[in-house]
Motif scaffolding. Structure first.
Motif, PDB file in Angstrom:
ATOM      1  N   GLY A  47      35.765  51.739  30.998  1.00  0.00           N
ATOM      2  CA  GLY A  47      35.058  51.376  32.214  1.00  0.00           C
ATOM      3  C   GLY A  47      35.244  49.921  32.589  1.00  0.00           C
ATOM      4  N   THR A  48      35.239  49.044  31.590  1.00  0.00           N
ATOM      5  CA  THR A  48      35.440  47.620  31.849  1.00  0.00           C
ATOM      6  C   THR A  48      36.827  47.357  32.428  1.00  0.00           C
ATOM      7  OG1 THR A  48      33.913  46.982  30.074  1.00  0.00           O
ATOM      8  CG2 THR A  48      35.506  45.334  30.791  1.00  0.00           C
ATOM      9  N   VAL A  49      37.835  48.003  31.859  1.00  0.00           N
ATOM     10  CA  VAL A  49      39.195  47.808  32.367  1.00  0.00           C
ATOM     11  C   VAL A  49      39.306  48.328  33.806  1.00  0.00           C
ATOM     12  CG1 VAL A  49      41.617  48.433  32.081  1.00  0.00           C
ATOM     13  CG2 VAL A  49      40.232  47.861  30.078  1.00  0.00           C
ATOM     14  N   LEU A  50      38.724  49.477  34.083  1.00  0.00           N
ATOM     15  CA  LEU A  50      38.768  50.013  35.446  1.00  0.00           C
ATOM     16  C   LEU A  50      38.092  49.064  36.432  1.00  0.00           C
ATOM     17  CD1 LEU A  50      37.990  53.786  34.765  1.00  0.00           C
ATOM     18  CD2 LEU A  50      40.200  52.772  35.330  1.00  0.00           C
ATOM     19  N   LEU A  51      36.932  48.538  36.043  1.00  0.00           N
ATOM     20  CA  LEU A  51      36.238  47.579  36.902  1.00  0.00           C
ATOM     21  C   LEU A  51      37.076  46.319  37.104  1.00  0.00           C
ATOM     22  CD1 LEU A  51      32.570  47.809  35.569  1.00  0.00           C
ATOM     23  CD2 LEU A  51      33.302  48.257  37.928  1.00  0.00           C
ATOM     24  N   GLY A  52      37.675  45.834  36.004  1.00  0.00           N
ATOM     25  CA  GLY A  52      38.472  44.626  36.101  1.00  0.00           C
ATOM     26  C   GLY A  52      39.685  44.802  36.998  1.00  0.00           C
ATOM     27  N   CYS A  53      40.354  45.937  36.864  1.00  0.00           N
ATOM     28  CA  CYS A  53      41.513  46.212  37.714  1.00  0.00           C
ATOM     29  C   CYS A  53      41.096  46.316  39.172  1.00  0.00           C
ATOM     30  CB  CYS A  53      42.202  47.484  37.245  1.00  0.00           C
ATOM     31  SG  CYS A  53      43.645  47.942  38.228  1.00  0.00           S
ATOM     32  N   LEU A  54      40.023  47.045  39.433  1.00  0.00           N
ATOM     33  CA  LEU A  54      39.525  47.184  40.802  1.00  0.00           C
ATOM     34  C   LEU A  54      39.142  45.821  41.375  1.00  0.00           C
ATOM     35  CD1 LEU A  54      38.699  49.038  43.129  1.00  0.00           C
ATOM     36  CD2 LEU A  54      36.464  49.301  42.017  1.00  0.00           C
ATOM     37  N   LEU A  55      38.509  44.984  40.560  1.00  0.00           N
ATOM     38  CA  LEU A  55      38.119  43.648  41.001  1.00  0.00           C
ATOM     39  C   LEU A  55      39.342  42.829  41.413  1.00  0.00           C
ATOM     40  CD1 LEU A  55      36.339  41.143  41.291  1.00  0.00           C
ATOM     41  CD2 LEU A  55      36.356  40.919  38.797  1.00  0.00           C
ATOM     42  N   SER A  56      40.360  42.789  40.551  1.00  0.00           N
ATOM     43  CA  SER A  56      41.521  41.951  40.838  1.00  0.00           C
ATOM     44  C   SER A  56      42.297  42.450  42.053  1.00  0.00           C
ATOM     45  CB  SER A  56      42.431  41.896  39.606  1.00  0.00           C
ATOM     46  OG  SER A  56      41.841  41.123  38.582  1.00  0.00           O
ATOM     47  N   VAL A  57      42.531  43.757  42.139  1.00  0.00           N
ATOM     48  CA  VAL A  57      43.283  44.286  43.275  1.00  0.00           C
ATOM     49  C   VAL A  57      42.491  44.118  44.572  1.00  0.00           C
ATOM     50  CG1 VAL A  57      44.320  46.356  44.271  1.00  0.00           C
ATOM     51  CG2 VAL A  57      44.582  45.893  41.833  1.00  0.00           C
ATOM     52  N   THR A  58      41.189  44.371  44.513  1.00  0.00           N
ATOM     53  CA  THR A  58      40.352  44.200  45.702  1.00  0.00           C
ATOM     54  C   THR A  58      40.355  42.755  46.168  1.00  0.00           C
ATOM     55  OG1 THR A  58      38.901  46.039  45.095  1.00  0.00           O
ATOM     56  CG2 THR A  58      38.005  44.398  46.610  1.00  0.00           C
ATOM     57  N   HIS A  59      40.218  41.824  45.223  1.00  0.00           N
ATOM     58  CA  HIS A  59      40.222  40.407  45.588  1.00  0.00           C
ATOM     59  C   HIS A  59      41.565  40.011  46.188  1.00  0.00           C
ATOM     60  CE1 HIS A  59      40.711  36.057  44.981  1.00  0.00           C
ATOM     61  NE2 HIS A  59      39.434  36.017  45.288  1.00  0.00           N
ATOM     62  N   ALA A  60      42.666  40.460  45.588  1.00  0.00           N
ATOM     63  CA  ALA A  60      43.982  40.144  46.134  1.00  0.00           C
ATOM     64  C   ALA A  60      44.123  40.671  47.556  1.00  0.00           C
ATOM     65  CB  ALA A  60      45.073  40.726  45.235  1.00  0.00           C
ATOM     66  N   LEU A  61      43.636  41.875  47.802  1.00  0.00           N
ATOM     67  CA  LEU A  61      43.726  42.477  49.132  1.00  0.00           C
ATOM     68  C   LEU A  61      42.887  41.718  50.147  1.00  0.00           C
ATOM     69  CD1 LEU A  61      44.691  44.813  50.948  1.00  0.00           C
ATOM     70  CD2 LEU A  61      42.670  46.101  50.183  1.00  0.00           C
ATOM     71  N   LEU A  62      41.647  41.398  49.794  1.00  0.00           N
ATOM     72  CA  LEU A  62      40.738  40.756  50.733  1.00  0.00           C
ATOM     73  C   LEU A  62      41.118  39.312  51.033  1.00  0.00           C
ATOM     74  CD1 LEU A  62      37.258  42.067  49.473  1.00  0.00           C
ATOM     75  CD2 LEU A  62      38.534  42.801  51.500  1.00  0.00           C
ATOM     76  N   THR A  63      41.703  38.617  50.063  1.00  0.00           N
ATOM     77  CA  THR A  63      41.967  37.192  50.249  1.00  0.00           C
ATOM     78  C   THR A  63      43.423  36.864  50.552  1.00  0.00           C
ATOM     79  OG1 THR A  63      42.343  36.787  47.874  1.00  0.00           O
ATOM     80  CG2 THR A  63      40.069  36.610  48.685  1.00  0.00           C
ATOM     81  N   ARG A  64      44.377  37.696  50.099  1.00  0.00           N
ATOM     82  CA  ARG A  64      45.791  37.392  50.288  1.00  0.00           C
ATOM     83  C   ARG A  64      46.544  38.479  51.053  1.00  0.00           C
ATOM     84  NH1 ARG A  64      43.428  34.129  47.017  1.00  0.00           N
ATOM     85  NH2 ARG A  64      44.490  32.214  46.378  1.00  0.00           N
ATOM     86  N   GLY A  65      45.903  39.624  51.295  1.00  0.00           N
ATOM     87  CA  GLY A  65      46.524  40.654  52.102  1.00  0.00           C
ATOM     88  C   GLY A  65      47.195  41.751  51.297  1.00  0.00           C
ATOM     89  N   ALA A  66      47.686  42.741  52.030  1.00  0.00           N
ATOM     90  CA  ALA A  66      48.250  43.938  51.404  1.00  0.00           C
ATOM     91  C   ALA A  66      49.495  43.622  50.582  1.00  0.00           C
ATOM     92  CB  ALA A  66      48.586  44.970  52.480  1.00  0.00           C
ATOM     93  N   ARG A  67      50.293  42.663  51.030  1.00  0.00           N
ATOM     94  CA  ARG A  67      51.514  42.345  50.278  1.00  0.00           C
ATOM     95  C   ARG A  67      51.173  41.843  48.877  1.00  0.00           C
ATOM     96  NH1 ARG A  67      56.400  38.043  51.900  1.00  0.00           N
ATOM     97  NH2 ARG A  67      57.351  38.029  49.797  1.00  0.00           N
TER      98      ARG A  67
END
Length: 261
Positions: free
Chosen positions: A43-63
């Protein structure tokens, strides 16, 4: 610096919410055992992955988000599959069946751990160096040094094991030194690819990076504490504290100097 975010406040708050859930799961980890602890690990790894990908998307975009997934998740799976099949670059090892479904001998959650920590390692490096090569080196060292906490902890839990775990670092039985060399090698490749693929938006610090910098600092401090006090792994607390501290402590000092008095 990138332009201010115009997305609704809820979207900007999402990384902080995910970080809070991740921290709570990690606090609960040493208080549990058996299947519950294994479930918290996944669960921690899933949350961590979701956090990093979500942050990358929201702050730096889809690329940037796609680059993170491609280099860390897909690249991480590829190197793990090669490692299980051939013993290169981490040594000959096997995963147990306690971390969920496996493909080619690799639990599917494992490459998500690369994704989780690769992004904050990169964002931390942005604040410590100005040139791409230096950033790649610092991010790779930080990511590889995190493994000085990760592997001893996971081996102690029986989630994976090496066939011949020698030579090992003093006090850290069960994990060969060659594994750490494999980590730094792949981390350099990963960060080089991420820097190239993520685009210009991922090449500068952003005022919205607070959740990821907090994750980076929290991971370091909580790992030292957990290994030293709760998990009975004092040697890995020392090794990880010193070597990951090489890239974490200067960042903390820099942030402290820039904070208002």
């Amino acid at each position: 610096m990138t332009k201010p975010d115009t997305r609704p406040g809820r979207a900007r708050a999402l990384p902080w919410v995910l970080l809070g859930a991740l921290v709570l799961a990690q606090i609960c980890y040493p208080l549990t055992g058996g299947a519950t602890r294994a479930g918290l690990t996944v669960g921690t790894v899933l949350l961590g992955c979701l956090l990093s990908v979500t942050h990358a998307l929201l702050t730096r975009g889809a690329r940037a988000a796609a680059a993170l997934v491609a280099t860390a998740a897909l690249g991480g799976f590829a190197v793990e599959a090669v490692g299980v099949a051939t013993g290169f670059p981490f040594g000959t090892y096997d995963y147990s069946g306690r971390l969920g479904p496996r493909l080619l001998g690799v639990p599917l959650v494992i490459p998500l751990a690369w994704t989780w920590m690769a992004w904050p390692a990169w964002l931390a490096a942005l604040r410590l160096a100005h040139h791409r090569a230096a950033r790649i080196a610092l991010a790779a060292v930080g990511l590889a040094a995190w493994d000085l906490f990760l592997d001893p902890q996971m081996v102690a839990e029986g989630y994976w094991a090496w066939h011949s775990p020698t030579p090992a670092l003093p006090g850290v039985a069960g994990v060969p030194v060659g594994n750490y060399l494999g980590w730094i090698g792949f981390a350099l490749l990963l960060m080089t690819a991420l820097a190239a693929a993520a685009g210009p938006a991922a090449a500068t610090p952003d005022f919205r990076d607070g959740p990821m910098i907090a994750l980076w600092l929290w991971t370091y401090a909580s790992s030292v504490l957990a290994h030293a006090v709760f998990l009975n792994l004092p040697a890995s607390a020392l090794w990880g504290g010193v070597l990951m501290g090489v890239v974490v402590v200067p960042l903390a000092v820099r942030l402290r100097r820039r904070s208002p008095a």
